[in-house]
Design a protein around this motif. Structure first.
Motif, mmCIF file in Angstrom:
data_model
loop_
_atom_site.group_PDB
_atom_site.id
_atom_site.type_symbol
_atom_site.label_atom_id
_atom_site.label_comp_id
_atom_site.label_asym_id
_atom_site.label_seq_id
_atom_site.Cartn_x
_atom_site.Cartn_y
_atom_site.Cartn_z
ATOM 1 N N VAL A 23 0.878 -1.364 0.128
ATOM 2 C CA VAL A 23 -0.065 -0.143 0.100
ATOM 3 C C VAL A 23 0.836 1.218 0.066
ATOM 4 C CG1 VAL A 23 -1.585 1.470 1.212
ATOM 5 C CG2 VAL A 23 -2.136 -1.011 1.202
ATOM 6 N N GLY A 24 0.543 1.972 -0.875
ATOM 7 C CA GLY A 24 1.634 3.042 -0.870
ATOM 8 C C GLY A 24 2.862 3.237 -1.287
ATOM 9 N N GLY A 25 3.260 2.080 -2.246
ATOM 10 C CA GLY A 25 4.702 1.958 -2.425
ATOM 11 C C GLY A 25 5.611 1.079 -1.557
ATOM 12 N N ALA A 26 4.976 0.766 -0.318
ATOM 13 C CA ALA A 26 5.917 -0.075 0.540
ATOM 14 C C ALA A 26 6.468 -1.280 -0.075
ATOM 15 C CB ALA A 26 5.007 -0.417 1.778
ATOM 16 N N ALA A 27 7.546 -1.806 0.316
ATOM 17 C CA ALA A 27 8.314 -2.932 -0.213
ATOM 18 C C ALA A 27 7.646 -4.143 0.171
ATOM 19 C CB ALA A 27 9.739 -2.910 0.376
ATOM 20 N N VAL A 28 7.314 -5.120 -0.549
ATOM 21 C CA VAL A 28 6.833 -6.358 -0.312
ATOM 22 C C VAL A 28 7.816 -7.452 -0.167
ATOM 23 C CG1 VAL A 28 5.149 -8.046 -0.993
ATOM 24 C CG2 VAL A 28 4.539 -5.613 -1.102
ATOM 25 N N SER A 29 7.819 -8.291 0.643
ATOM 26 C CA SER A 29 9.091 -9.276 0.455
ATOM 27 C C SER A 29 8.498 -10.294 -0.593
ATOM 28 C CB SER A 29 8.998 -10.113 1.861
ATOM 29 O OG SER A 29 9.340 -9.203 2.877
ATOM 30 N N PRO A 30 9.519 -10.966 -0.914
ATOM 31 C CA PRO A 30 9.059 -12.137 -2.214
ATOM 32 C C PRO A 30 8.295 -13.249 -1.582
ATOM 33 C CG PRO A 30 11.550 -11.480 -2.202
ATOM 34 C CD PRO A 30 10.928 -10.707 -0.805
ATOM 35 N N SER A 31 7.384 -13.832 -2.351
ATOM 36 C CA SER A 31 6.537 -14.718 -2.011
ATOM 37 C C SER A 31 7.432 -16.005 -2.076
ATOM 38 C CB SER A 31 5.303 -14.884 -2.779
ATOM 39 O OG SER A 31 5.761 -15.219 -4.131
ATOM 40 N N THR A 32 6.667 -17.284 -1.535
ATOM 41 C CA THR A 32 7.510 -18.476 -1.488
ATOM 42 C C THR A 32 6.601 -19.467 -1.835
ATOM 43 O OG1 THR A 32 8.908 -17.852 0.597
ATOM 44 C CG2 THR A 32 8.883 -20.122 -0.014
ATOM 45 N N PRO A 33 6.438 -19.562 -3.520
ATOM 46 C CA PRO A 33 5.689 -20.324 -3.976
ATOM 47 C C PRO A 33 5.586 -21.865 -3.525
ATOM 48 C CG PRO A 33 6.584 -18.957 -5.739
ATOM 49 C CD PRO A 33 7.370 -18.795 -4.157
ATOM 50 N N ALA A 34 6.687 -22.139 -3.146
ATOM 51 C CA ALA A 34 6.930 -23.706 -2.817
ATOM 52 C C ALA A 34 6.265 -24.014 -1.627
ATOM 53 C CB ALA A 34 8.365 -24.074 -2.392
ATOM 54 N N SER A 35 5.820 -23.306 -0.853
ATOM 55 C CA SER A 35 5.150 -23.428 0.493
ATOM 56 C C SER A 35 3.513 -23.160 0.093
ATOM 57 C CB SER A 35 5.477 -22.610 1.557
ATOM 58 O OG SER A 35 5.394 -21.210 1.294
ATOM 59 N N GLY A 36 3.155 -22.803 -1.026
ATOM 60 C CA GLY A 36 1.649 -22.807 -1.135
ATOM 61 C C GLY A 36 1.447 -21.256 -1.923
ATOM 62 N N GLY A 37 0.495 -21.382 -2.895
ATOM 63 C CA GLY A 37 0.200 -19.763 -3.199
ATOM 64 C C GLY A 37 1.093 -19.239 -4.096
ATOM 65 N N ARG A 38 0.527 -18.331 -4.913
ATOM 66 C CA ARG A 38 1.302 -17.752 -5.807
ATOM 67 C C ARG A 38 0.730 -16.356 -6.261
ATOM 68 N NH1 ARG A 38 -2.586 -19.386 -8.126
ATOM 69 N NH2 ARG A 38 -2.788 -20.591 -9.908
ATOM 70 N N VAL A 39 1.405 -15.227 -6.901
ATOM 71 C CA VAL A 39 0.620 -14.044 -7.599
ATOM 72 C C VAL A 39 -0.059 -14.603 -8.923
ATOM 73 C CG1 VAL A 39 0.982 -11.867 -8.410
ATOM 74 C CG2 VAL A 39 2.137 -12.468 -6.171
ATOM 75 N N VAL A 40 -1.186 -14.232 -8.937
ATOM 76 C CA VAL A 40 -1.587 -14.614 -10.363
ATOM 77 C C VAL A 40 -1.952 -13.451 -11.420
ATOM 78 C CG1 VAL A 40 -3.988 -15.436 -11.378
ATOM 79 C CG2 VAL A 40 -3.319 -16.425 -8.831
ATOM 80 N N PRO A 41 -1.286 -13.870 -12.436
ATOM 81 C CA PRO A 41 -1.316 -12.554 -13.566
ATOM 82 C C PRO A 41 -2.777 -11.953 -13.718
ATOM 83 C CG PRO A 41 -0.221 -14.398 -14.313
ATOM 84 C CD PRO A 41 -0.909 -14.825 -13.006
ATOM 85 N N HIS A 42 -2.775 -10.795 -14.018
ATOM 86 C CA HIS A 42 -4.057 -9.927 -14.105
ATOM 87 C C HIS A 42 -4.204 -9.276 -15.618
ATOM 88 C CE1 HIS A 42 -7.220 -6.469 -13.729
ATOM 89 N NE2 HIS A 42 -7.751 -7.642 -13.088
ATOM 90 N N TYR A 43 -5.116 -9.640 -16.325
ATOM 91 C CA TYR A 43 -5.254 -9.028 -17.530
ATOM 92 C C TYR A 43 -6.541 -8.208 -17.524
ATOM 93 C CZ TYR A 43 -1.816 -12.233 -19.119
ATOM 94 O OH TYR A 43 -0.637 -13.131 -19.449
ATOM 95 N N ASN A 44 -6.420 -6.971 -18.103
ATOM 96 C CA ASN A 44 -7.452 -5.922 -18.429
ATOM 97 C C ASN A 44 -7.810 -5.616 -19.813
ATOM 98 O OD1 ASN A 44 -9.222 -3.509 -18.406
ATOM 99 N ND2 ASN A 44 -8.296 -2.964 -16.506
ATOM 100 N N MET A 45 -8.795 -6.187 -20.244
ATOM 101 C CA MET A 45 -9.111 -6.086 -21.769
ATOM 102 C C MET A 45 -9.153 -4.684 -22.400
ATOM 103 S SD MET A 45 -12.286 -8.121 -23.849
ATOM 104 C CE MET A 45 -12.439 -8.369 -25.267
ATOM 105 N N LEU A 46 -9.727 -3.908 -21.284
ATOM 106 C CA LEU A 46 -9.715 -2.444 -21.931
ATOM 107 C C LEU A 46 -8.446 -1.946 -21.979
ATOM 108 C CD1 LEU A 46 -12.493 -0.962 -19.277
ATOM 109 C CD2 LEU A 46 -12.680 -2.111 -21.696
ATOM 110 N N GLU A 47 -7.414 -2.491 -21.425
ATOM 111 C CA GLU A 47 -5.952 -1.724 -21.945
ATOM 112 C C GLU A 47 -5.370 -2.706 -22.874
ATOM 113 O OE1 GLU A 47 -4.329 -2.008 -17.871
ATOM 114 O OE2 GLU A 47 -5.471 -0.189 -17.155
#
Length: 232
Positions: free
Chosen positions: A166-190
């Motif tokens: 939120v507001g540009g704060a640094a986010v620690s890298p995720s660890t996909p091996a332990s479950g979960g991941r960031v899912v890509p997002h596509y905006n058709m309008l863009e």
């Protein structure tokens, strides 16, 4: 979990059989105490309900958002009839705050649950961390998926894939091996592309395993390209 209580009771009876003098009242009190301990353990561990999260489907539609904005978290939760997402963050006064997803912002489509998380306009810069996913099954029993990083003594999984800046704060890298991941997002309008209500094709490629916004709704497209749910 009930096996723990049985084990404790067997140990208590073994002590009696070995000749130790223990009154019936003391045995009953100890039995009641052990049962209470077991109930507390069940509550903390979150194993009372039959619902659970499929970690392979857990994700957010973005990891960056401005104060006043909205992001979406979602997952498949088999056997659930209600799901609540809890985020923790540091408030404007420096205290630890918890955000609970609202029922009116939560959608269930075929067992895929998603919730819109509204960040207050006055929220300070910082990281919003997915702390807990609470699930209720058809028997109104609840179970929990705890974030190991937030509550290490109770934690069950690394949910850092759902941390949001939120507001540009640094986010620690995720660890996909332990479950979960960031899912890509596509905006058709863009990005453009073609959408037939079932498949989204961009530059001749059918998009899979991603969130997709067609201008009205956001969908989750499964690995085979078919949609698994939508939310406004």
């Amino acid at each position: 979990m009930k096996r723990k209580v049985v084990g404790f009771m067997l140990m208590a009876m073994m002590v009696v059989s070995m000749g130790t003098t223990v009154s019936a009242a003391e045995t009953q009190d100890r039995g009641a105490e052990l049962i209470q301990m077991e109930e507390e353990a069940q509550e903390l561990d979150g194993f009372t309900g039959q619902a659970y999260v499929d970690l392979n489907t857990l994700g957010v539609n973005t990891q960056t958002v401005n104060p006043g904005g909205t992001f979406t978290v979602g997952c498949s939760a088999p056997n659930a009839v209600d799901v609540v997402f809890y985020y923790s963050y540091t408030g404007a006064d420096g205290s630890e705050e918890t955000y609970q997803s609202k029922s009116e912002d939560t959608v269930n489509n075929g067992g895929y649950w998603s919730a819109n998380i509204h960040v207050p306009a006055n929220a300070p810069a910082g990281v919003w961390r997915l702390e807990t996913v609470q699930m209720f099954d058809g028997y109104n029993e609840d179970s929990y998926l705890w974030n190991t990083a937030v509550i290490p003594e109770i934690g069950q999984a690394d949910l850092s894939c759902c941390n949001v800046s939120v507001g540009g704060a640094a986010v620690s890298p995720s660890t996909p091996a332990s479950g979960g991941r960031v899912v890509p997002h596509y905006n058709m309008l863009e990005k453009g592309g073609k959408w037939n209500g079932q498949h989204y094709v961009l530059n001749g490629k059918t998009i899979t395993d991603a969130f997709f916004f067609d201008g009205n709704y956001t969908y989750y497209l499964q690995a085979d390209g078919h949609l698994l749910g939508y939310y406004q």
